[in-house]
Design a protein around this motif. Sequence first.
Motif, PDB file in Angstrom:
ATOM      1  N   GLU A 215     -27.649 -28.922  -9.827  1.00  0.00           N
ATOM      2  CA  GLU A 215     -28.800 -28.261  -9.543  1.00  0.00           C
ATOM      3  C   GLU A 215     -29.366 -28.907  -8.267  1.00  0.00           C
ATOM      4  O   GLU A 215     -30.026 -28.340  -7.217  1.00  0.00           O
ATOM      5  N   ALA A 216     -29.323 -30.181  -8.127  1.00  0.00           N
ATOM      6  CA  ALA A 216     -29.651 -31.088  -6.869  1.00  0.00           C
ATOM      7  C   ALA A 216     -29.069 -30.455  -5.737  1.00  0.00           C
ATOM      8  O   ALA A 216     -29.644 -30.495  -4.640  1.00  0.00           O
ATOM      9  N   PHE A 217     -27.728 -30.300  -5.735  1.00  0.00           N
ATOM     10  CA  PHE A 217     -27.073 -29.726  -4.715  1.00  0.00           C
ATOM     11  C   PHE A 217     -27.506 -28.278  -4.213  1.00  0.00           C
ATOM     12  O   PHE A 217     -27.780 -27.930  -3.219  1.00  0.00           O
ATOM     13  N   LEU A 218     -27.807 -27.534  -5.208  1.00  0.00           N
ATOM     14  CA  LEU A 218     -28.363 -26.169  -5.014  1.00  0.00           C
ATOM     15  C   LEU A 218     -29.640 -26.343  -4.254  1.00  0.00           C
ATOM     16  O   LEU A 218     -30.008 -25.301  -3.305  1.00  0.00           O
ATOM     17  N   ALA A 219     -30.328 -27.241  -4.652  1.00  0.00           N
ATOM     18  CA  ALA A 219     -31.624 -27.248  -4.026  1.00  0.00           C
ATOM     19  C   ALA A 219     -31.612 -27.783  -2.362  1.00  0.00           C
ATOM     20  O   ALA A 219     -32.361 -27.370  -1.597  1.00  0.00           O
ATOM     21  N   LEU A 220     -30.608 -28.611  -2.124  1.00  0.00           N
ATOM     22  CA  LEU A 220     -30.204 -28.811  -0.950  1.00  0.00           C
ATOM     23  C   LEU A 220     -29.835 -27.789   0.029  1.00  0.00           C
ATOM     24  O   LEU A 220     -30.210 -27.414   1.021  1.00  0.00           O
ATOM     25  N   GLN A 262     -33.121 -40.829  -2.382  1.00  0.00           N
ATOM     26  CA  GLN A 262     -33.308 -39.443  -2.250  1.00  0.00           C
ATOM     27  C   GLN A 262     -31.970 -38.985  -1.610  1.00  0.00           C
ATOM     28  O   GLN A 262     -31.500 -39.411  -0.640  1.00  0.00           O
ATOM     29  N   LYS A 263     -31.550 -37.645  -2.245  1.00  0.00           N
ATOM     30  CA  LYS A 263     -30.380 -36.921  -1.686  1.00  0.00           C
ATOM     31  C   LYS A 263     -30.919 -36.439  -0.182  1.00  0.00           C
ATOM     32  O   LYS A 263     -31.457 -35.525  -0.007  1.00  0.00           O
ATOM     33  N   ALA A 264     -29.949 -37.129   0.818  1.00  0.00           N
ATOM     34  CA  ALA A 264     -30.121 -36.543   1.982  1.00  0.00           C
ATOM     35  C   ALA A 264     -29.244 -35.407   2.494  1.00  0.00           C
ATOM     36  O   ALA A 264     -29.403 -34.644   3.586  1.00  0.00           O
ATOM     37  N   ALA A 265     -28.165 -35.510   1.863  1.00  0.00           N
ATOM     38  CA  ALA A 265     -26.872 -34.339   2.278  1.00  0.00           C
ATOM     39  C   ALA A 265     -25.993 -34.297   1.049  1.00  0.00           C
ATOM     40  O   ALA A 265     -25.805 -35.176   0.327  1.00  0.00           O
ATOM     41  N   GLY A 266     -25.330 -33.179   0.749  1.00  0.00           N
ATOM     42  CA  GLY A 266     -24.449 -33.027  -0.248  1.00  0.00           C
ATOM     43  C   GLY A 266     -23.398 -32.073   0.326  1.00  0.00           C
ATOM     44  O   GLY A 266     -23.448 -31.156   1.202  1.00  0.00           O
ATOM     45  N   TYR A 267     -21.880 -32.146  -0.380  1.00  0.00           N
ATOM     46  CA  TYR A 267     -21.048 -31.376   0.044  1.00  0.00           C
ATOM     47  C   TYR A 267     -20.526 -31.065  -1.106  1.00  0.00           C
ATOM     48  O   TYR A 267     -20.026 -31.738  -2.132  1.00  0.00           O
ATOM     49  N   SER A 281     -22.321 -26.825   1.647  1.00  0.00           N
ATOM     50  CA  SER A 281     -23.054 -28.081   1.937  1.00  0.00           C
ATOM     51  C   SER A 281     -24.516 -27.686   1.893  1.00  0.00           C
ATOM     52  O   SER A 281     -24.802 -26.525   2.256  1.00  0.00           O
ATOM     53  N   GLY A 282     -25.201 -28.806   1.821  1.00  0.00           N
ATOM     54  CA  GLY A 282     -26.722 -28.719   2.070  1.00  0.00           C
ATOM     55  C   GLY A 282     -27.202 -30.184   2.478  1.00  0.00           C
ATOM     56  O   GLY A 282     -26.723 -30.995   2.390  1.00  0.00           O
ATOM     57  N   ILE A 283     -28.232 -29.770   3.133  1.00  0.00           N
ATOM     58  CA  ILE A 283     -29.203 -30.776   3.991  1.00  0.00           C
ATOM     59  C   ILE A 283     -30.600 -30.903   3.744  1.00  0.00           C
ATOM     60  O   ILE A 283     -31.162 -29.759   3.823  1.00  0.00           O
ATOM     61  N   ASP A 284     -31.119 -32.105   3.491  1.00  0.00           N
ATOM     62  CA  ASP A 284     -32.617 -32.054   3.395  1.00  0.00           C
ATOM     63  C   ASP A 284     -33.076 -32.353   4.628  1.00  0.00           C
ATOM     64  O   ASP A 284     -32.589 -33.357   5.290  1.00  0.00           O
ATOM     65  N   GLN A 285     -33.869 -31.482   5.145  1.00  0.00           N
ATOM     66  CA  GLN A 285     -34.361 -31.299   6.406  1.00  0.00           C
ATOM     67  C   GLN A 285     -35.238 -32.695   6.882  1.00  0.00           C
ATOM     68  O   GLN A 285     -35.421 -32.992   7.925  1.00  0.00           O
ATOM     69  N   ARG A 286     -35.711 -33.377   5.798  1.00  0.00           N
ATOM     70  CA  ARG A 286     -36.271 -34.506   6.268  1.00  0.00           C
ATOM     71  C   ARG A 286     -35.520 -35.719   6.699  1.00  0.00           C
ATOM     72  O   ARG A 286     -36.020 -36.748   7.217  1.00  0.00           O
ATOM     73  N   PHE A 287     -34.197 -35.499   6.768  1.00  0.00           N
ATOM     74  CA  PHE A 287     -33.462 -36.542   7.080  1.00  0.00           C
ATOM     75  C   PHE A 287     -32.441 -36.315   8.281  1.00  0.00           C
ATOM     76  O   PHE A 287     -31.516 -36.924   8.365  1.00  0.00           O
ATOM     77  N   ASP A 289     -32.990 -37.002  11.299  1.00  0.00           N
ATOM     78  CA  ASP A 289     -33.042 -38.130  11.929  1.00  0.00           C
ATOM     79  C   ASP A 289     -31.729 -38.983  11.535  1.00  0.00           C
ATOM     80  O   ASP A 289     -31.185 -39.843  12.712  1.00  0.00           O
ATOM     81  N   LEU A 290     -31.223 -38.951  10.574  1.00  0.00           N
ATOM     82  CA  LEU A 290     -30.154 -39.819   9.839  1.00  0.00           C
ATOM     83  C   LEU A 290     -28.879 -38.893  10.428  1.00  0.00           C
ATOM     84  O   LEU A 290     -27.769 -39.637   9.895  1.00  0.00           O
ATOM     85  N   SER A 291     -28.835 -37.817  10.831  1.00  0.00           N
ATOM     86  CA  SER A 291     -27.496 -37.184  10.893  1.00  0.00           C
ATOM     87  C   SER A 291     -26.805 -37.177   9.524  1.00  0.00           C
ATOM     88  O   SER A 291     -25.606 -37.201   9.297  1.00  0.00           O
ATOM     89  N   ALA A 292     -27.619 -36.802   8.534  1.00  0.00           N
ATOM     90  CA  ALA A 292     -26.975 -37.170   7.135  1.00  0.00           C
ATOM     91  C   ALA A 292     -25.641 -36.471   6.901  1.00  0.00           C
ATOM     92  O   ALA A 292     -24.852 -36.673   6.277  1.00  0.00           O
TER      93      ALA A 292
END
Length: 339
Positions: A215-220, A262-267, A281-287, A289-292
């Motif tokens: 579910e956290a991955f789908l949120a990303l 906090q989850k910044a990226a998922g594969y 894949s999913g990326i949290d747009q808040r991160f 700057d980290l090139s997560a």
Amino acid sequence: MEFSLHKSYSELAPLAEEWNSLLAESVTHIPFLRFEYLSAWWSTRGGGEWPEADLAVVAARQAGRLAGIAPLFAARNRDGLAALLLLGSIEISDYLDVIAREADLPDFLAGLLDFVAGPACPDWRLLDWHNLPEASPTLPVLQAQAAKRGWKFSLERTFHVPSIPLKGDFETYLAGIDKKQRHEIRRKMRRAYESGRAVRWYIVEDKASLEAEVEAFLALMAQDPEKAAFLTPLMREQMHLACRAAFECGWLQLAFLEADGQKAAGYLNFDYLNRIWVYNSGIDQRFLDLSAGWVLLGHLLQWANENKRSEFDFMRGDEDYKYQFGGVDRFVVRARLER
């Protein structure tokens, strides 16, 4: 060969072990043809992609031994024509094919075309098979059998499927890609850990937390507007079912990069047949700057090399980053046989 038609998954359930055993010897051995994956796919009709469809799986036996499976369903295709399509078509199964050993494939396909043209199968105008690997031995046999029957055969490339062959050592892998990209991967991975944030990455291993992690991955994923539109309630259910099936069979690789908890990226990958298959894949747009996403992908490539996986398959899509990381192009195709 003796052919039989199966119109419900309850009929197929006793075949599960035989199905997967045959797949292990098939000309195309891929996770998307596993019995567990296709069972999940059919239960939601591909996450709602095919709301009106009839199961039409054809199995063949020779001297009592399972010799071939054509995992088919009958539906109106995207052109509105009555068709027999491969289970898994089209959107969420990157590779598809029939299931047969190389020695049995010519006889199986010849018998299959005779069988589906007969009265036992649903009426159809064409076989419309998507996402076959361009190098599949199925394709030349289909073309020859179509010519023999006077049927029209057509083939078109539909998607790039870039893949990275792995050498078993991360530094050797990096040395084999473009110098600029090699520098960028190293720089971004180093910078993430020098950012002052608590950065870590992990692969989900706890069954008790699996549903919450999916579910956290789908949120990303849903932070991308296109992916958010894709994730209908039925598609979300499909993703959960597919992840659960892969986890229980031991080939799910769901990985996250966290920053300050906090989850910044998922594969979401499959770790199957000594290969990593990159599913989504999913990326949290808040991160950003980290090139997560890059950092997590770098870790996954390092893990794959260290654990002696032979290939890192990005599957469908020609996004730039896949080539920046060293992807070598291949293709999947759509094959059509029209009576």
